[in-house]
Scaffold this motif. Structure first.
Motif, PDB file in Angstrom:
ATOM      1  N   UNK A   5       0.142   6.892  -1.856  1.00 34.27           N
ATOM      2  CA  UNK A   5      -1.288   7.077  -2.023  1.00 34.27           C
ATOM      3  C   UNK A   5      -2.012   5.740  -1.921  1.00 34.27           C
ATOM      4  N   UNK A   6      -3.250   5.794  -1.436  1.00 36.83           N
ATOM      5  CA  UNK A   6      -4.075   4.604  -1.325  1.00 36.83           C
ATOM      6  C   UNK A   6      -5.273   4.758  -2.256  1.00 36.83           C
ATOM      7  N   UNK A   7      -5.469   3.758  -3.108  1.00 37.92           N
ATOM      8  CA  UNK A   7      -6.570   3.798  -4.064  1.00 37.92           C
ATOM      9  C   UNK A   7      -7.886   3.454  -3.368  1.00 37.92           C
ATOM     10  N   UNK A 111      -4.241  -2.253  -4.161  1.00 32.58           N
ATOM     11  CA  UNK A 111      -5.381  -1.332  -4.181  1.00 32.58           C
ATOM     12  C   UNK A 111      -6.134  -1.322  -2.856  1.00 32.58           C
ATOM     13  N   UNK A 112      -6.137  -2.469  -2.141  1.00 33.70           N
ATOM     14  CA  UNK A 112      -6.912  -2.576  -0.906  1.00 33.70           C
ATOM     15  C   UNK A 112      -6.117  -2.212   0.344  1.00 33.70           C
ATOM     16  N   UNK A 113      -4.802  -2.005   0.227  1.00 33.29           N
ATOM     17  CA  UNK A 113      -4.034  -1.698   1.434  1.00 33.29           C
ATOM     18  C   UNK A 113      -4.540  -0.386   2.029  1.00 33.29           C
ATOM     19  N   UNK A 114      -4.690  -0.382   3.339  1.00 32.51           N
ATOM     20  CA  UNK A 114      -5.236   0.791   4.017  1.00 32.51           C
ATOM     21  C   UNK A 114      -6.752   0.858   3.978  1.00 32.51           C
ATOM     22  N   UNK A 116      -8.927  -1.043   5.368  1.00 29.60           N
ATOM     23  CA  UNK A 116      -9.581  -1.357   6.637  1.00 29.60           C
ATOM     24  C   UNK A 116      -9.188  -0.379   7.746  1.00 29.60           C
ATOM     25  N   UNK A 117      -8.677   0.791   7.368  1.00 35.59           N
ATOM     26  CA  UNK A 117      -8.366   1.825   8.352  1.00 35.59           C
ATOM     27  C   UNK A 117      -6.968   1.755   8.921  1.00 35.59           C
ATOM     28  N   UNK A 118      -6.209   0.694   8.593  1.00 33.62           N
ATOM     29  CA  UNK A 118      -4.835   0.599   9.063  1.00 33.62           C
ATOM     30  C   UNK A 118      -3.923   1.460   8.202  1.00 33.62           C
ATOM     31  N   UNK A 119      -2.760   1.794   8.771  1.00 36.33           N
ATOM     32  CA  UNK A 119      -1.736   2.465   7.970  1.00 36.33           C
ATOM     33  C   UNK A 119      -1.311   1.548   6.829  1.00 36.33           C
ATOM     34  N   UNK A 120      -1.174   2.105   5.636  1.00 30.40           N
ATOM     35  CA  UNK A 120      -0.725   1.306   4.482  1.00 30.40           C
ATOM     36  C   UNK A 120       0.792   1.170   4.545  1.00 30.40           C
ATOM     37  N   UNK A 164      -2.335  -7.409   4.084  1.00 31.69           N
ATOM     38  CA  UNK A 164      -2.798  -6.018   4.066  1.00 31.69           C
ATOM     39  C   UNK A 164      -4.164  -5.843   4.718  1.00 31.69           C
ATOM     40  N   UNK A 165      -4.957  -6.923   4.794  1.00 35.80           N
ATOM     41  CA  UNK A 165      -6.296  -6.812   5.362  1.00 35.80           C
ATOM     42  C   UNK A 165      -6.418  -7.428   6.753  1.00 35.80           C
TER      43      UNK A 165
END
Length: 480
Positions: A5-7, A111-114, A116-120, A164-165
């Motif tokens: 899950x992505x927060x 918490x910020x992974x994903x 920017x629209x990328x796969x986490x 991640x960003x």
């Protein structure tokens, strides 16, 4: 929050205080500002470098308060801290009293992974008192050999936030985590993780060995596939037992001996897997040869097994484990062979800044002239000397706390000749190498494994290792 899950957080207008400029603080401040947060950076220092960093952030519209890292700014809704800031700082006590949560840079990255629209990308996480960086870099090498887009990130010096960003979409990340970072990362949930070993370290920061171990053990919380532990260090298995993991997550051991079911180990010079095979009760999968591990010292073989276990948990094929280990080259100052002079090997393990790391280093050689000393950081040396006494040809001591090691040698290895250099200037290293060479005999290893921090004489352990290597090479040139 489950591992996949992505927060999502609405940062617009949220008052966030970032504690500390530097490797983690500046990227955190920038990332939060870009997402609409109202960011105030507080920093204890107010030197020329801090003022230059502050000016860059202020030009973006970020508030920076230098020379006062103790006071919680009004309206703060979240504190994001650099990992080194101790939990008992007034800033955090004020945050706790106000009910304001405190995150570290790792928590923010998680918490910020994903975002920017990328796969986490899933995280394969590594912690432990010693061997973290080597294991993470081995793991990244194995993952790359498997054709996966990956990077070695975290406490290794590459910002997790940048990973991640950034623009690259990774398949998986090999993440090194310190106890400091884990302390401030309550919601981190790795795909798989390992605690390589546990020995007293950073107790001034954590307050006790129990608190230190508990923070290390956080790396297992919520793991989905594998919790990898060290069979030779039962405390790491205890942490697995205590962890709240996802249903179906397995405990996987690594050992320098023959592995049992659900373990990786060594049989007849071969690294084998009895965990990720169809019939682990009766079958073992060959992964690599001990000679594929560079260098093949016992503790480094353990690092390789831990890296292999995490890679196998992620589904990597055996051939990629072998190819990745073969391609791996260790960082400088980690059991680095500098030269052979007159049939004596000179080895730089300046990274061995505590007794646990030095114990592993000393165990890698049969006959040693040991160069040690520096800042002890509260350590005691009796157990280390007792275990190594039979391997010691001689000892050369230098640095501020050398007397503590000398006293342990007097108690537990009185027959071993000791040279005590009463100096703490950087030039002492050349004399240390010269005196070690006088004690050494053909077949011996002159080993720099200080068991102490370097800051009494050198900027860091890298500079100490470079001084050793320079002195050895100068001696090699003279004897050529």
């Amino acid at each position: 929050m489950g591992s996949q899950e992505v927060s999502t957080v609405d940062w617009q207008g949220k008052h966030v205080t970032v504690a500390g400029l530097g490797v983690s603080g500046i990227p955190a401040a920038r990332a939060l500002h870009e997402r609409g947060a109202l960011v105030t950076v507080v920093n204890d220092g107010d030197d020329e470098r801090a003022r230059a960093q502050a000016a860059e952030l202020e030009a973006l519209g970020i508030t920076v308060r230098l020379g006062d890292g103790a006071t919680l700014p009004p309206s703060t809704e979240l504190v994001v801290t650099a990992p080194g800031w101790q939990p008992d700082k007034p800033l955090f006590l004020a945050a706790a009293e106000a009910g304001v949560p405190v995150w570290g840079d790792v928590e923010l990255a998680w918490r910020l992974r994903g975002d920017n629209g990328k796969k986490a990308a899933p995280w394969l996480a590594v912690t432990g008192t010693n061997g973290k960086t080597t294991t993470v870099r081995m793991l990244a090498s194995i993952l790359e050999a498997a054709g996966l887009r990956t990077a070695a990130v975290g406490n290794i010096g590459v910002s997790l936030l940048d990973a991640v960003l950034g623009d690259t979409e990774y398949d998986v990340l090999a993440v090194e985590l310190s106890s400091y970072q884990l302390h401030w990362a309550p919601s981190l949930r790795a795909h798989s993780a390992t605690v390589l070993n546990l020995a007293p370290d950073h107790l001034d920061w954590h307050g006790s060995m129990e608190a230190y171990a508990a923070d290390k053990g956080r790396v297992y919380e919520g793991n989905t596939v594998a919790c990898v532990y060290n069979v030779a260090d039962p405390a790491t298995e205890d942490l697995v037992r205590e962890a709240d993991v996802e249903e179906g997550c397995r405990a996987i051991g690594f050992t320098l001996g023959a592995p049992g079911p659900s373990q990786l180990g060594v049989v007849d010079g071969i690294l084998v897997d009895r965990a990720f095979v169809a019939n682990r009760q009766k079958q073992a999968q060959e992964l690599a040869e001990v000679s594929d591990v560079n260098p093949p010292a016992p503790h480094n073989i353990a690092n390789a097994l831990a890296a292999a276990a995490l890679a196998r948990a992620f589904g990597v094929e055996p051939a990629a484990v072998r190819d990745g280990l073969r391609a791996f080259r260790p960082d400088a100052h980690r059991i680095e062979h500098v030269a052979d002079i007159g049939e004596v090997a000179y080895v730089d393990d300046s990274k061995a800044t505590n007794t646990h790391a030095t114990e592993a280093s000393l165990a890698a050689y049969d006959s040693i002239v040991w160069i040690a000393g520096g800042l002890a950081k509260g350590a005691t040396f009796d157990e280390l000397v007792t275990g190594a006494a039979k391997r010691l040809r001689g000892v050369v001591l230098m640095g501020a706390d050398r007397a503590l090691i000398h006293e342990a040698l007097t108690r537990h290895a009185p027959e071993v000749p000791v040279v005590d250099l009463d100096r703490t200037d950087t030039g002492a290293m050349s004399e240390a190498v010269a005196r070690a060479a006088e004690l050494a005999r053909p077949g011996d290893t002159v080993l720099l494994a200080p068991a102490c921090a370097s800051m009494d004489m050198f900027t860091n352990y890298n500079k100490r290792g470079e001084a050793f290597a320079d002195a050895v090479r100068a001696r090699a040139d003279e004897s050529a």
